[in-house]
Design a protein around this motif. Structure first.
Motif: not given
Length: 676
Positions: A605-606, A610-613
């Motif tokens: 996700p990072y 991703g969601e928190y890229d």
């Protein structure tokens, strides 16, 4: 019409002869040593410490020989605050602060102590034999030079005892400070002009039957010169009700109401006359016998005899020292209407001490003349009363107003009594004095009490004095200050991190300006990745810690060699996915020791897409090490399970980096709502 008033010159009536070896010599051969006194600040002394100060005075006065006079003189003068706005380095807020308090009136305190050696004959003189009443003063010669030498030695012991107490500091005045010099007034000139400024122009003094004048100022005198004027009990300190609660006491000295709490121009004179103790008691014994013989004619004589017996019993049974004492409050104003108010104020403050306010109208000139530094032996004996030394010392004012710290580093605060700005050092000075062993501060108060307002004021001044400030905020309390610094430094400082949907908070933990990854930086990166990989209740295995440490070290080595690799989480993720996977295969690292697929899956996700890229791939490359004002606003993410831990680690890594690398520079981290 011819003027019928008798006028004379000050020179003709002047009671002082010379200043020799730092001592004031009067024309009647009295020797006086003058001191400047530094007292503890208001509201900073406990009841036990007042007892200690009183004990120090008691021990010091006891070393003085017979027929000595202790005269403590406290000047309370209204002055106006003069701002310091000429310095070029003053910021807009600092200059505005100074201008706001321009010409603000406040009551300044100057304290002096005069120790005088008189003679038995001089100590018994009445007011009608004052130097004011003599046509010509013929200078006398010091008769007993050995007694004078012993007095000077006793004064030295007095000074050491008081300075060793740790609360009261005596500084002996030099001859130039007593007599003055070119363009600078001495304490005698200041007394005659009723001021503490460097005025060298003396005023006319009018000794009229109905009032006394010094220049345009009319004097108003209240005296404590009779036992009947005093309360039934005195103490070293009293309770200040305005700042006390049911569970806490705020203590002031017994005479504080006529000190800094009396807001008008005034002088508080405190006299203690040390006579021959044995002779005093002998005279009281004789008086008691006379009262006994006259008791059949008046019951008052019998009562007086009983009072004298009680006084003698106290003296003999407890070893108390019999002395004479006198106190007076000399106030003044050039406006008669204001003088009426001042007279009422002085009377009410004396009433707070449970004393009987006695407005003295006839002895004002004589008492004013006796208050001249060095002329204490001219005091009229009938204005004093007998008491014991301990009780007399309770009438001393034992505190002064707040003072600015001498330390160059500090913050501007305001005196709670007078509203005068002060420079206060709450970081270095307490450590030098041994009050504390660290500079940590805890600001506690209910909602709306001004915690953030004070903190803005403090950190702004710390920043302007060269400190590095890192703030962890919840509630945008420091947005305005950060924007002010950001605009003033043209974007070089005043960095503000906050989370919004349009502009989410973002970092790059792999960026260092100098390209050097020290141990602290490496450990910070490993802690960050472990936080993202493992849950709070899931401890990593030793093999996983080693594998992660090797991955971070290998990646740092790669970006050091290959400048085409941009340091960020995306390239770190790709390095682990490709290069580091091959290294593990070559080493035959088993999946149960380090599950690289699980690792990549959890951290996906990072990674890019991703969601928190955005979180760990910031391209701003901010050098937080050399930014002096940084604010992390966490209100929107304080309950977020992922963003909050990551941001916290970044904050601590930034501050620890400052702690390790910025030697000799003041640094502070401030956490709002630290309790939560």
């Amino acid at each position: 019409m011819r003027n019928m008033l008798k006028a004379t010159t000050l020179e003709r009536k002047f009671p002082l002869l010379a200043v020799e070896n730092g001592c004031i010599i009067s024309k009647d051969a009295d020797i006086t040593v003058a001191f400047r006194v530094e007292l503890p600040e208001l509201f900073t002394v406990t009841s036990a410490e007042y007892e200690t100060i009183h004990s120090a005075w008691y021990k010091a006065v006891k070393v003085l020989p017979d027929y000595s006079i202790v005269h403590k003189q406290d000047f309370f003068i209204k002055e106006n605050y003069q701002p310091d706005t000429e310095r070029d380095e003053l910021s807009f807020l600092s200059r505005s602060f100074e201008r706001h308090f321009n010409e603000r009136p406040f009551l300044n305190h100057y304290c002096y102590l005069f120790l005088t050696k008189a003679t038995r004959e001089r100590s018994r003189r009445q007011s009608d034999f004052s130097t004011l009443c003599r046509g010509r003063i013929v200078p006398q010669e010091i008769a007993d030079k050995e007694a004078a030498a012993k007095f000077i030695e006793a004064v030295g012991q007095f000074e050491r005892i008081m300075n060793d107490s740790g609360f009261v500091t005596l500084t002996r005045l030099a001859a130039s400070e007593i007599t003055g010099q070119d363009g600078k007034a001495g304490i005698i000139e200041k007394y005659f002009s009723l001021s503490q400024t460097d005025t060298t122009c003396l005023k006319d003094i009018g000794l009229y039957p109905e009032e006394m004048r010094v220049g345009d100022d009319i004097l108003c005198l209240h005296t404590l010169s009779d036992v009947e004027d005093l309360p039934g009990k005195v103490g070293t300190d009293c309770r200040f009700e305005k700042l006390s609660t049911d569970r806490s006491d705020c203590r002031l000295s017994f005479a504080a109401p006529v000190g800094v709490l009396l807001s008008c121009n005034h002088v508080y004179n405190q006299f203690i006359f040390i006579d021959d103790h044995a002779e005093n008691l002998k005279n009281f014994e004789q008086t008691a016998r006379n009262m006994q013989s006259l008791s059949r004619y008046s019951r008052a004589n019998q009562v007086n005899k009983e009072w004298i017996d009680e006084y003698l019993n106290e003296a003999h049974s407890k070893g108390l020292i019999s002395v004479r004492c006198h106190c007076n409050v000399m106030a003044w104003s050039n406006d008669r209407e204001e003088l009426k108010r001042i007279r009422n104020d002085v009377g009410s403050q004396l009433a707070l001490m449970e004393c009987k306010p006695r407005h003295n109208t006839t002895d004002t000139p004589t008492l004013f003349w006796a208050g001249i530094p060095g002329n204490e032996a001219d005091f009229p004996a009938e204005e004093s009363f007998y008491t014991f030394l301990g009780q007399a010392l309770c009438l001393f004012v034992e505190e002064t107003n707040y003072k600015s710290s001498l330390s160059p580093f500090g913050i501007k605060m305001v005196d709670r009594v007078s509203g005068r700005p002060l420079h206060i050092d709450i970081s270095d000075l307490p450590m030098k004095k041994g009050i504390t062993t660290n500079r940590n501060k805890f600001i506690l108060g209910p909602s709306g009490s001004g915690k953030s307002f004070f903190t803005n004021h403090m950190v702004r001044q710390y920043y302007e004095q060269g400190a590095h400030v890192l703030l962890v905020d919840t509630g945008n309390s420091y947005l305005g200050l950060s924007q002010l610094i950001h605009n003033r430094t043209h974007g070089e400082d005043g960095i503000y991190f906050t989370y919004t949907n349009e502009n989410p908070i973002a970092f790059n933990p792999f960026y260092v300006e100098d390209g050097v990854f020290d141990i602290e930086k490496k450990e910070s990166i490993k802690t960050l990745i472990l936080t993202l990989w493992k849950r709070d209740d899931e401890a990593p295995k030793r093999s996983e810690e080693v594998a992660l440490s090797n991955a971070v070290s290998a990646y740092i080595e790669l970006i050091g060699k290959d400048r085409s690799v941009t340091p960020c989480f995306n390239t770190f993720y790709e390095f682990v996915r490709d290069d580091y996977r091959r290294q593990l295969e070559q080493k035959n690292v088993r999946e149960k020791d380090f599950d690289i697929d699980n690792f990549l899956n959890v951290l996906e996700p990072y990674y890019r897409g991703g969601e928190y890229d955005y979180l760990l791939n910031s391209d701003k490359e901010l050098d937080l090490l050399h930014k002096r004002f940084i604010v992390f606003e966490l209100d929107n993410i304080k309950d977020h399970k992922i963003l909050f831990p990551v941001t916290t680690i970044i904050i601590m890594e930034a501050f620890i980096n400052k702690m390790r690398k910025l030697k000799g520079i003041r640094k502070l981290i401030l956490i709002e709502e630290a309790w939560l």
